[in-house]
Each structure stands twice: as structure tokens, then as C-alpha cells.
Design a protein around this motif. Structure first.
Motif, PDB file in Angstrom:
ATOM      1  N   PHE A 101      23.951  34.412  -3.960  1.00  0.00           N
ATOM      2  CA  PHE A 101      23.052  33.259  -3.980  1.00  0.00           C
ATOM      3  C   PHE A 101      21.676  33.829  -4.252  1.00  0.00           C
ATOM      4  O   PHE A 101      21.102  34.493  -3.379  1.00  0.00           O
ATOM      5  CB  PHE A 101      23.088  32.503  -2.648  1.00  0.00           C
ATOM      6  CG  PHE A 101      24.423  31.872  -2.346  1.00  0.00           C
ATOM      7  CD1 PHE A 101      24.816  30.705  -2.995  1.00  0.00           C
ATOM      8  CD2 PHE A 101      25.287  32.443  -1.434  1.00  0.00           C
ATOM      9  CE1 PHE A 101      26.040  30.105  -2.722  1.00  0.00           C
ATOM     10  CE2 PHE A 101      26.514  31.849  -1.157  1.00  0.00           C
ATOM     11  CZ  PHE A 101      26.889  30.686  -1.799  1.00  0.00           C
ATOM     12  N   ASN A 129      20.700  37.359  -2.996  1.00  0.00           N
ATOM     13  CA  ASN A 129      21.497  37.657  -1.810  1.00  0.00           C
ATOM     14  C   ASN A 129      22.977  37.747  -2.167  1.00  0.00           C
ATOM     15  O   ASN A 129      23.629  36.740  -2.418  1.00  0.00           O
ATOM     16  CB  ASN A 129      21.252  36.535  -0.774  1.00  0.00           C
ATOM     17  CG  ASN A 129      21.938  36.820   0.548  1.00  0.00           C
ATOM     18  OD1 ASN A 129      22.342  37.945   0.817  1.00  0.00           O
ATOM     19  ND2 ASN A 129      22.063  35.786   1.368  1.00  0.00           N
ATOM     20  N   VAL A 186      26.447  37.891  -1.127  1.00  0.00           N
ATOM     21  CA  VAL A 186      27.144  37.609   0.136  1.00  0.00           C
ATOM     22  C   VAL A 186      28.616  38.005   0.101  1.00  0.00           C
ATOM     23  O   VAL A 186      29.223  38.180   1.157  1.00  0.00           O
ATOM     24  CB  VAL A 186      26.977  36.140   0.588  1.00  0.00           C
ATOM     25  CG1 VAL A 186      25.502  35.779   0.679  1.00  0.00           C
ATOM     26  CG2 VAL A 186      27.700  35.183  -0.320  1.00  0.00           C
ATOM     27  N   SER A 211      29.427  35.660  12.168  1.00  0.00           N
ATOM     28  CA  SER A 211      28.736  34.605  11.439  1.00  0.00           C
ATOM     29  C   SER A 211      27.922  35.230  10.305  1.00  0.00           C
ATOM     30  O   SER A 211      27.263  36.251  10.503  1.00  0.00           O
ATOM     31  CB  SER A 211      27.829  33.863  12.427  1.00  0.00           C
ATOM     32  OG  SER A 211      27.157  32.842  11.775  1.00  0.00           O
ATOM     33  N   SER A 231      29.179  36.573   7.593  1.00  0.00           N
ATOM     34  CA  SER A 231      29.863  37.677   6.911  1.00  0.00           C
ATOM     35  C   SER A 231      30.480  37.258   5.579  1.00  0.00           C
ATOM     36  O   SER A 231      30.967  38.109   4.835  1.00  0.00           O
ATOM     37  CB  SER A 231      30.927  38.290   7.824  1.00  0.00           C
ATOM     38  OG  SER A 231      31.861  37.331   8.252  1.00  0.00           O
ATOM     39  N   GLY A 232      30.480  35.945   5.288  1.00  0.00           N
ATOM     40  CA  GLY A 232      30.969  35.492   3.987  1.00  0.00           C
ATOM     41  C   GLY A 232      32.328  34.806   4.024  1.00  0.00           C
ATOM     42  O   GLY A 232      32.909  34.524   2.974  1.00  0.00           O
ATOM     43  N   LYS A 233      32.814  34.492   5.210  1.00  0.00           N
ATOM     44  CA  LYS A 233      34.153  33.901   5.350  1.00  0.00           C
ATOM     45  C   LYS A 233      34.243  32.549   4.629  1.00  0.00           C
ATOM     46  O   LYS A 233      35.181  32.305   3.866  1.00  0.00           O
ATOM     47  CB  LYS A 233      34.507  33.727   6.845  1.00  0.00           C
ATOM     48  CG  LYS A 233      34.402  35.008   7.660  1.00  0.00           C
ATOM     49  CD  LYS A 233      34.762  34.787   9.127  1.00  0.00           C
ATOM     50  CE  LYS A 233      33.866  33.801   9.878  1.00  0.00           C
ATOM     51  NZ  LYS A 233      32.462  34.247  10.021  1.00  0.00           N
ATOM     52  N   SER A 234      33.269  31.678   4.898  1.00  0.00           N
ATOM     53  CA  SER A 234      33.310  30.351   4.257  1.00  0.00           C
ATOM     54  C   SER A 234      33.144  30.474   2.749  1.00  0.00           C
ATOM     55  O   SER A 234      33.808  29.765   1.979  1.00  0.00           O
ATOM     56  CB  SER A 234      32.201  29.448   4.812  1.00  0.00           C
ATOM     57  OG  SER A 234      32.443  29.151   6.163  1.00  0.00           O
ATOM     58  N   THR A 235      32.264  31.352   2.321  1.00  0.00           N
ATOM     59  CA  THR A 235      32.042  31.538   0.884  1.00  0.00           C
ATOM     60  C   THR A 235      33.329  32.008   0.212  1.00  0.00           C
ATOM     61  O   THR A 235      33.685  31.525  -0.872  1.00  0.00           O
ATOM     62  CB  THR A 235      30.890  32.525   0.641  1.00  0.00           C
ATOM     63  OG1 THR A 235      29.727  32.051   1.331  1.00  0.00           O
ATOM     64  CG2 THR A 235      30.582  32.679  -0.833  1.00  0.00           C
ATOM     65  N   GLU A 284      32.715  27.036  -4.789  1.00  0.00           N
ATOM     66  CA  GLU A 284      31.669  27.963  -5.228  1.00  0.00           C
ATOM     67  C   GLU A 284      32.167  28.669  -6.474  1.00  0.00           C
ATOM     68  O   GLU A 284      33.347  28.989  -6.594  1.00  0.00           O
ATOM     69  CB  GLU A 284      31.357  29.027  -4.165  1.00  0.00           C
ATOM     70  CG  GLU A 284      30.812  28.495  -2.870  1.00  0.00           C
ATOM     71  CD  GLU A 284      29.389  27.944  -2.968  1.00  0.00           C
ATOM     72  OE1 GLU A 284      28.768  28.027  -4.048  1.00  0.00           O
ATOM     73  OE2 GLU A 284      28.936  27.416  -1.943  1.00  0.00           O
TER      74      GLU A 284
HETATM   75  P1  ADP Z   1      30.398  32.785   7.402  1.00  0.00           P
HETATM   76  O1  ADP Z   1      31.278  31.638   7.026  1.00  0.00           O
HETATM   77  O2  ADP Z   1      31.136  34.073   7.583  1.00  0.00           O
HETATM   78  O3  ADP Z   1      29.539  32.486   8.588  1.00  0.00           O
HETATM   79  P2  ADP Z   1      29.038  32.157   4.935  1.00  0.00           P
HETATM   80  O4  ADP Z   1      30.008  32.404   3.847  1.00  0.00           O
HETATM   81  O5  ADP Z   1      28.810  30.750   5.348  1.00  0.00           O
HETATM   82  O6  ADP Z   1      29.405  33.067   6.189  1.00  0.00           O
HETATM   83  O7  ADP Z   1      27.614  32.736   4.534  1.00  0.00           O
HETATM   84  C1  ADP Z   1      27.429  34.060   4.096  1.00  0.00           C
HETATM   85  C2  ADP Z   1      26.003  34.203   3.641  1.00  0.00           C
HETATM   86  O8  ADP Z   1      25.804  33.407   2.486  1.00  0.00           O
HETATM   87  C3  ADP Z   1      24.974  33.748   4.648  1.00  0.00           C
HETATM   88  O9  ADP Z   1      23.894  34.656   4.610  1.00  0.00           O
HETATM   89  C4  ADP Z   1      24.572  32.402   4.142  1.00  0.00           C
HETATM   90  O10 ADP Z   1      23.247  32.110   4.495  1.00  0.00           O
HETATM   91  C5  ADP Z   1      24.702  32.551   2.643  1.00  0.00           C
HETATM   92  N1  ADP Z   1      25.026  31.284   1.982  1.00  0.00           N
HETATM   93  C6  ADP Z   1      26.163  30.576   2.126  1.00  0.00           C
HETATM   94  N2  ADP Z   1      26.152  29.474   1.349  1.00  0.00           N
HETATM   95  C7  ADP Z   1      24.962  29.480   0.706  1.00  0.00           C
HETATM   96  C8  ADP Z   1      24.336  28.608  -0.253  1.00  0.00           C
HETATM   97  N3  ADP Z   1      24.954  27.507  -0.706  1.00  0.00           N
HETATM   98  N4  ADP Z   1      23.105  28.953  -0.693  1.00  0.00           N
HETATM   99  C9  ADP Z   1      22.485  30.069  -0.267  1.00  0.00           C
HETATM  100  N5  ADP Z   1      23.029  30.930   0.623  1.00  0.00           N
HETATM  101  C10 ADP Z   1      24.232  30.651   1.099  1.00  0.00           C
END
Ligand code: ADP
Ligand code: MG
Length: 252
Positions: free
Chosen positions: A23, A26, A28, A48, A50-54, A63
Motif C-alpha cells: 500500500f 508500505n 505488507v 495484528s 502482520s498481513g493476515k487479512s491482506t 485486493e
Molecule cells: P492483520 O489482518 O494481520 O491484522 P492486515 O492485513 O489488516 O493485518 O494489515 C497489514 C498492514 O497493511 C497493516 O499495516 C495495515 O495498516 C496495512 N493495510 C491493510 N489494508 C490497507 C489499505 N487498504 N490501505 C493501506 N494500508 C493497509
């Protein structure tokens, strides 16, 4: 679980190679390799951020990956030919927040996508919806509005709604994290039943006991990378990496 392992065919349902996602500046996801077999249940754990949701969101193109490849059911998601609607029909996703449509009944929520996207007849979608409601233990709520349901009931409806598209794979992103503790069990039971039915699943979860019990494999992520993965008894019982040990010492 042994009953689930027995259903594995060895055919990869998901193949992620060198997956990167940034992003802005950054980065991720810094190069993820992950293969999930058909019928396999994999949990993704990690701190939290670490990129799990991404990672999950890259699996159904919520994404756009910045690099690497994601192949789901033999289809390369990043290729020009990939039909994103077909991809999404094959992968159901359940989020922390249920996102039910408040102005529709429970049954209408479940029927919507099969009628609109799958072009099912209303009567067919209705019958399938009622059978899914029975499967998640909510037959009596078919005509209720989401607002009248508890959090656990809403999440079970959200799972039924995802299943209504007859996906081959289900992704769960912290499906129980927003629930009051007394409602976590009923949602985990639905996920447990799905696992036993042979559904291919990737679950991001903080429920370590559940991950240990239900999953075939646990993947520990930190800093946008897979630090360690293995059978639950291995990762939870004898973690090899310092970062895994530190994380587990805080959450177990
Ligand atoms: P987790 O699910 O492990 O908590 P995420 O995948 O949500 O982690 O996020 C990983 C990193 O990506 C974080 O630093 C978060 O701020 C960043 N991030 C996630 N989605 C976005 C987005 N749409 N835009 C900018 N940064 C993002
Ligand atoms: Mg997350």
C-alpha cells in the motif's frame, strides 16, 4: 482432523507463490508461498498488522496483488483472462462484521446472490436457503430481520449466505472476534461441521484451541511473511522460530 485429512485428494485448491502486496511504500506482504490442498483446513495466526487479512483478500481479489501469483481452483487470478465474478463465486468469505442487508429478511439475505448472480429461480434459491438455515440451526429465523438476531445468529446467517453460492473454498477472517464470548461456540460449531464435510477452508483466527482442534495446518505470519507452518501439534507444541514462540507465549 483425521476424518478431514482422509478426504484430501492432494489437488491444490489454492497456490500462492511469491505474493507481494504494497500500500503505497508500505509493503505488507513480502513474498508469501502457500499451498492449500482440496479439503484442507488451514488456520492463519499472527500478530495484528502482520498481513493476515491482506493475504485472505488477495485470495479472492478484494485486493490486487503487487507481485507474485495466486492460483485458485486452477485459475490464475492475476491473469487478464480471469473472470473475477467466477473467482468470487468459487470462494465464499465471512468477515468479522456480518454485513447483512438490514432491510431484508434472513432468508432474502441468503437468496439474493444465488438469484442475482447464479440466476437461480426464486423457488430453487428459497429451498436451498431454507436447507442452509437448517444446517446452521436457524430454520425458525427465516423471516426475521437481521436486527432481531444475536451476534452469533447473524454470523451463522452470514455463513449460510456465503454457502448459498456453493463455493469450493471458504475464507473466514476473524469470524468470531466481534462476538460476545457466549456466542463464539455456536459459530465455531458451524465452522467445525463445515470442516468435517470436507470444505476447503482458510481461517484467520485468534481461537488457538479451535485452530488446534479443527485445522490440518497452522500458518504463523509476522511482518508480511510466513514465519513457520506445520501441523497444529507441531506449531503449538514445539514451535521452531523465536518469533512464533514469542507470539504463542502471549496468546496461549
Ligand atoms: P492483520 O489482518 O494481520 O491484522 P492486515 O492485513 O489488516 O493485518 O494489515 C497489514 C498492514 O497493511 C497493516 O499495516 C495495515 O495498516 C496495512 N493495510 C491493510 N489494508 C490497507 C489499505 N487498504 N490501505 C493501506 N494500508 C493497509
Ligand atoms: Mg485482520
Amino acid at each position: 482432523m483425521t476424518e478431514n485429512t482422509a478426504t484430501h485428494t492432494g489437488t491444490p485448491a489454492i497456490e500462492v507463490a511469491g505474493l507481494r502486496k504494497s500500500f503505497g511504500s508500505n509493503e505488507v506482504l513480502t513474498g508469501i508461498d502457500l499451498v492449500v490442498a482440496e479439503g484442507e483446513v488451514v488456520s492463519v495466526i499472527g500478530p495484528s498488522g502482520s498481513g493476515k487479512s491482506t493475504l485472505l483478500r488477495c485470495l479472492n481479489r478484494l485486493e490486487e496483488p503487487s507481485g507474485g501469483s495466486v492460483v485458485v481452483s486452477g485459475m490464475e487470478l492475476t491473469s487478464q483472462q480471469a473472470d473475477i465474478n467466477v473467482v468470487r463465486q468459487n470462494i465464499g468469505m465471512v468477515f468479522q462484521h456480518f454485513n447483512l442487508f438490514p432491510n431484508m429478511t434472513v432468508l432474502e439475505n441468503i437468496m439474493l446472490a444465488p438469484v442475482d448472480l447464479r440466476k437461480k429461480s426464486r423457488s430453487e434459491a428459497r429451498a436451498a436457503g431454507l436447507s442452509l438455515l437448517e444446517r446452521v440451526g436457524l430454520s425458525e429465523k427465516a423471516d426475521a430481520r437481521p436486527a432481531s438476531l444475536s451476534g452469533g445468529q447473524k454470523q451463522r446467517v452470514a455463513i449460510a449466505r456465503a454457502l448459498a453460492m456453493e463455493p469450493k473454498i471458504m475464507l473466514f477472517d476473524e469470524a468470531t472476534s466481534a462476538l460476545d464470548p457466549e456466542m463464539v461456540g455456536e459459530v465455531l460449531q458451524v465452522i467445525r461441521d463445515l470442516a468435517a464435510s470436507g470444505m476447503t477452508m482458510v481461517l484467520v483466527t485468534h481461537e488457538m484451541g479451535f485452530a488446534r482442534e479443527v485445522c490440518d495446518r497452522v500458518v504463523f505470519m509476522d511482518g508480511g511473511t510466513v514465519v513457520e507452518q506445520g501441523a497444529p501439534e507441531q506449531v503449538f507444541g514445539d514451535p521452531q522460530q523465536t518469533r512464533t514462540q514469542e507470539f504463542l507465549s502471549k496468546v496461549l
